[in-house]
Structure formats: C-alpha cells, structure tokens
Scaffold this active site. Structure first.
Site, mmCIF file in Angstrom:
data_model
loop_
_atom_site.group_PDB
_atom_site.id
_atom_site.type_symbol
_atom_site.label_atom_id
_atom_site.label_comp_id
_atom_site.label_asym_id
_atom_site.label_seq_id
_atom_site.Cartn_x
_atom_site.Cartn_y
_atom_site.Cartn_z
ATOM 1 N N ASP A 36 14.970 -0.197 7.100
ATOM 2 C CA ASP A 36 16.217 -0.556 6.423
ATOM 3 C C ASP A 36 17.288 0.437 6.849
ATOM 4 O O ASP A 36 17.228 1.624 6.499
ATOM 5 C CB ASP A 36 15.998 -0.499 4.903
ATOM 6 C CG ASP A 36 17.250 -0.832 4.104
ATOM 7 O OD1 ASP A 36 18.312 -1.062 4.717
ATOM 8 O OD2 ASP A 36 17.148 -0.843 2.855
ATOM 9 N N VAL A 37 18.283 -0.024 7.602
ATOM 10 C CA VAL A 37 19.290 0.897 8.135
ATOM 11 C C VAL A 37 20.209 1.451 7.056
ATOM 12 O O VAL A 37 20.988 2.379 7.323
ATOM 13 C CB VAL A 37 20.127 0.232 9.254
ATOM 14 C CG1 VAL A 37 19.250 -0.141 10.434
ATOM 15 C CG2 VAL A 37 20.910 -0.959 8.737
ATOM 16 N N ALA A 60 22.282 -6.187 11.276
ATOM 17 C CA ALA A 60 23.613 -6.582 10.810
ATOM 18 C C ALA A 60 23.521 -7.553 9.648
ATOM 19 O O ALA A 60 22.556 -8.306 9.519
ATOM 20 C CB ALA A 60 24.406 -7.223 11.951
ATOM 21 N N TYR A 61 24.543 -7.522 8.829
ATOM 22 C CA TYR A 61 24.765 -8.519 7.788
ATOM 23 C C TYR A 61 25.711 -9.534 8.412
ATOM 24 O O TYR A 61 26.850 -9.207 8.753
ATOM 25 C CB TYR A 61 25.405 -7.845 6.573
ATOM 26 C CG TYR A 61 25.686 -8.751 5.388
ATOM 27 C CD1 TYR A 61 24.961 -8.610 4.214
ATOM 28 C CD2 TYR A 61 26.695 -9.702 5.427
ATOM 29 C CE1 TYR A 61 25.224 -9.402 3.101
ATOM 30 C CE2 TYR A 61 26.964 -10.504 4.332
ATOM 31 C CZ TYR A 61 26.226 -10.352 3.174
ATOM 32 O OH TYR A 61 26.491 -11.143 2.091
ATOM 33 N N TYR A 125 33.583 -9.791 6.253
ATOM 34 C CA TYR A 125 32.602 -9.539 7.311
ATOM 35 C C TYR A 125 33.231 -8.729 8.438
ATOM 36 O O TYR A 125 32.671 -7.706 8.883
ATOM 37 C CB TYR A 125 32.062 -10.864 7.839
ATOM 38 C CG TYR A 125 31.308 -10.745 9.140
ATOM 39 C CD1 TYR A 125 30.074 -10.108 9.194
ATOM 40 C CD2 TYR A 125 31.833 -11.268 10.320
ATOM 41 C CE1 TYR A 125 29.386 -9.994 10.400
ATOM 42 C CE2 TYR A 125 31.152 -11.165 11.516
ATOM 43 C CZ TYR A 125 29.931 -10.522 11.554
ATOM 44 O OH TYR A 125 29.252 -10.404 12.734
ATOM 45 N N LYS A 129 32.334 -4.850 9.718
ATOM 46 C CA LYS A 129 31.942 -4.507 11.088
ATOM 47 C C LYS A 129 32.891 -3.474 11.689
ATOM 48 O O LYS A 129 32.461 -2.598 12.449
ATOM 49 C CB LYS A 129 31.906 -5.774 11.952
ATOM 50 C CG LYS A 129 30.814 -6.767 11.560
ATOM 51 C CD LYS A 129 29.415 -6.185 11.720
ATOM 52 C CE LYS A 129 29.018 -6.046 13.172
ATOM 53 N NZ LYS A 129 27.609 -5.574 13.301
#
Length: 283
Positions: A36-37, A60-61, A125, A129
């Site tokens: 889990d990052v 990534a989400y 989003y 990012k």
C-alpha cells in the site's frame, strides 16, 4: 540493478513487470495488496527487504468520477503515495519513475501540450495527480522522472478498447463521445518507454509517454470496429454532455514528445499502428 514496480497488478503494471522479465532484469512487482503506497511503514519495509535501485510507481487512484466525492482517498494515493516513495528514494539513493496523466492539463487548446507547459487540472483526479508530480520533482530533481500517459489500453484489465471490442461483436448501434480528444495509448508501448528511461541514468524531469497522433473516443471506437471486422457505421457520435458525470473533463489533451529526442530516445509511435498490434493480444 534491482527494479521495484508498485501497482504491479494493474493494466500498466502488468506490462512493465512482463517487459522486465522478458529482458531478464532483476525486478520485483508488488500489487496493492502486497504494498500500500499510502502506508509509510509498509514502504520502508519494502525498501529494506528489496533494496531497489529504481522504482516504477504504477500505483494510482484512477476513478475520475468517484474522486469528486472521495478527494481524501484520491490525494492519499496519488499525492501522498508518490511523496512517500520519493522521500525513500532520496534517502536510499534510488531513482523513481512516476506515472502521471494528461488530466493535469485543462484541455483548452488544440495544440499539443509540451512537457514544460504549466499544469491546470479541471477535476479532483487531475489535482491529486499534480500533487504527486510536484512531490516527485521537488524531492528528486535529478533522480526523479514524471511520465504522463493517457487513454491506456492493453491485454490486462478493463479499457475502452476492450469494451468496444466486446460491443463490436454484438449488434445494434453504439453511442460514443465525439467531442473529447486525446491519444489512445498501448500500455505495452508505455512499458517500453519506461524501460528505456530506466536504462538512461541521466534521464529526469517530465516525459510524455502517449502514442502519437490524436483521436476522439468516437474515432477510436470506429477504428476498433474496423479492426475486428464489424461495421464502423454502427458507432454513432454523441456529445460528452449526453453521458453526464460529476467530473469536468478536459476537451483536448494531446501531448507533445520533444523530451525523448533531448535524451536520445525514440518517441512513441502512432496510435493506429500500436492499436493494430495490440488488438491481436486482447482477444
């Protein structure tokens, strides 16, 4: 030199780990269940165990619509995760290749965005990012690379191309958005770009890893239908507004590829050529 791939269970992570295995590189791929990052302790343990010299962050989400009401989670994965990784890479002298997105741009121009163009995301989003990009470039100015990609399709996982392939084998019309433009991109080509960057020790900064050219979702769908032998006229153009959605979408996010030439590496090929080859893999 050992590589560590985070998010190895995803569409792109699969391609990166497969490409590394094919060339015989010492690499470890960890999916989100294994790493889990967003957990600094888990990341520190992974670094202590595997001692990577280079990390490729594919975690990534990516739920663009859900992010509008789940911003905290989006920023934990897309912002805090890369920040934790970059801090560990800085501490251990490792390099980091971090995957980002065309959604960091507003999509308000028809011209390709160069790598150094100011970012101005339109949705949660994209903002999450951008947070990850800033963390990587700030903590690893000489050993970090942000690699933006877009409109991914590939052999593993769901994608627009896979969905259109399935729809093409059915019957009746298919409505597809015609007023959003970008670059369909084969994940296997992005993996090749990442490996090339990883083997170029001086490469850092921002790179765009999308297939060349441009298309609307409608044009991409017609190409898929054509390639599987279905009637492309079954695809009907509609406006994005017809599908609704909470998240504002950038209208046109075509990315430029000038930095590849600067570091002596080939720029990605045209999306039509890549799609034709990819279609033989996704079944």
């Amino acid at each position: 030199m050992r590589w560590l791939v985070t998010g190895a269970g995803g569409l792109l992570g699969h391609e990166v780990t497969a490409a590394l295995a094919a060339e015989g590189t010492d690499a470890v791929g960890l999916d989100r269940r294994a790493l889990d990052v967003t957990d600094p302790d888990a990341l520190a343990a992974a670094f202590a165990r595997h001692r990577p010299a280079l990390v490729v962050n594919c975690a990534a989400y990516t739920a663009v619509e859900v992010a509008e009401t789940d911003a905290a989670r989006a920023f934990r994965v897309n912002g805090d995760g890369p920040r934790h990784l970059a801090a560990l890479c800085a501490r251990h002298g490792a390099r980091l290749l971090h995957l980002s997105t065309d959604y960091v741009f507003p999509g308000d121009t028809d011209s390709p965005y160069p790598e150094n163009h100011p970012t101005a995301p339109r949705n949660t989003y994209g903002r999450s990012k951008r947070a990850g990009e800033r963390a990587v470039l700030g903590l690893l100015p000489d050993r970090g690379a942000v690699v933006r990609t877009a409109w991914l399709h590939g052999e593993h996982g769901r994608s627009f191309v896979r969905t259109m392939t399935e729809r093409a084998r059915g019957h009746g019309p298919v409505d597809v958005v015609a007023d959003l433009v970008g670059q369909p991109t084969w994940a296997a080509d992005v993996a090749r770009c990442l490996l090339a960057l990883g083997h170029a020790p001086e490469a850092s900064g921002v790179f765009h890893a999308t297939n060349a050219g441009r298309a609307s979702w409608y044009e991409l769908a017609r190409e898929v239908f054509q390639l599987v032998g279905a009637d492309p006229d079954r695809v009907r153009p509609v406006a994005a507004v017809a599908f609704g959605g909470r998240a504002p979408r950038p209208r046109c996010t075509v990315l430029g590829h000038d930095r590849w030439q600067e570091v002596g590496l080939p720029a990605p090929r045209h999306w039509r050529e890549a799609l034709a080859e990819a279609m033989g893999r996704i079944g």
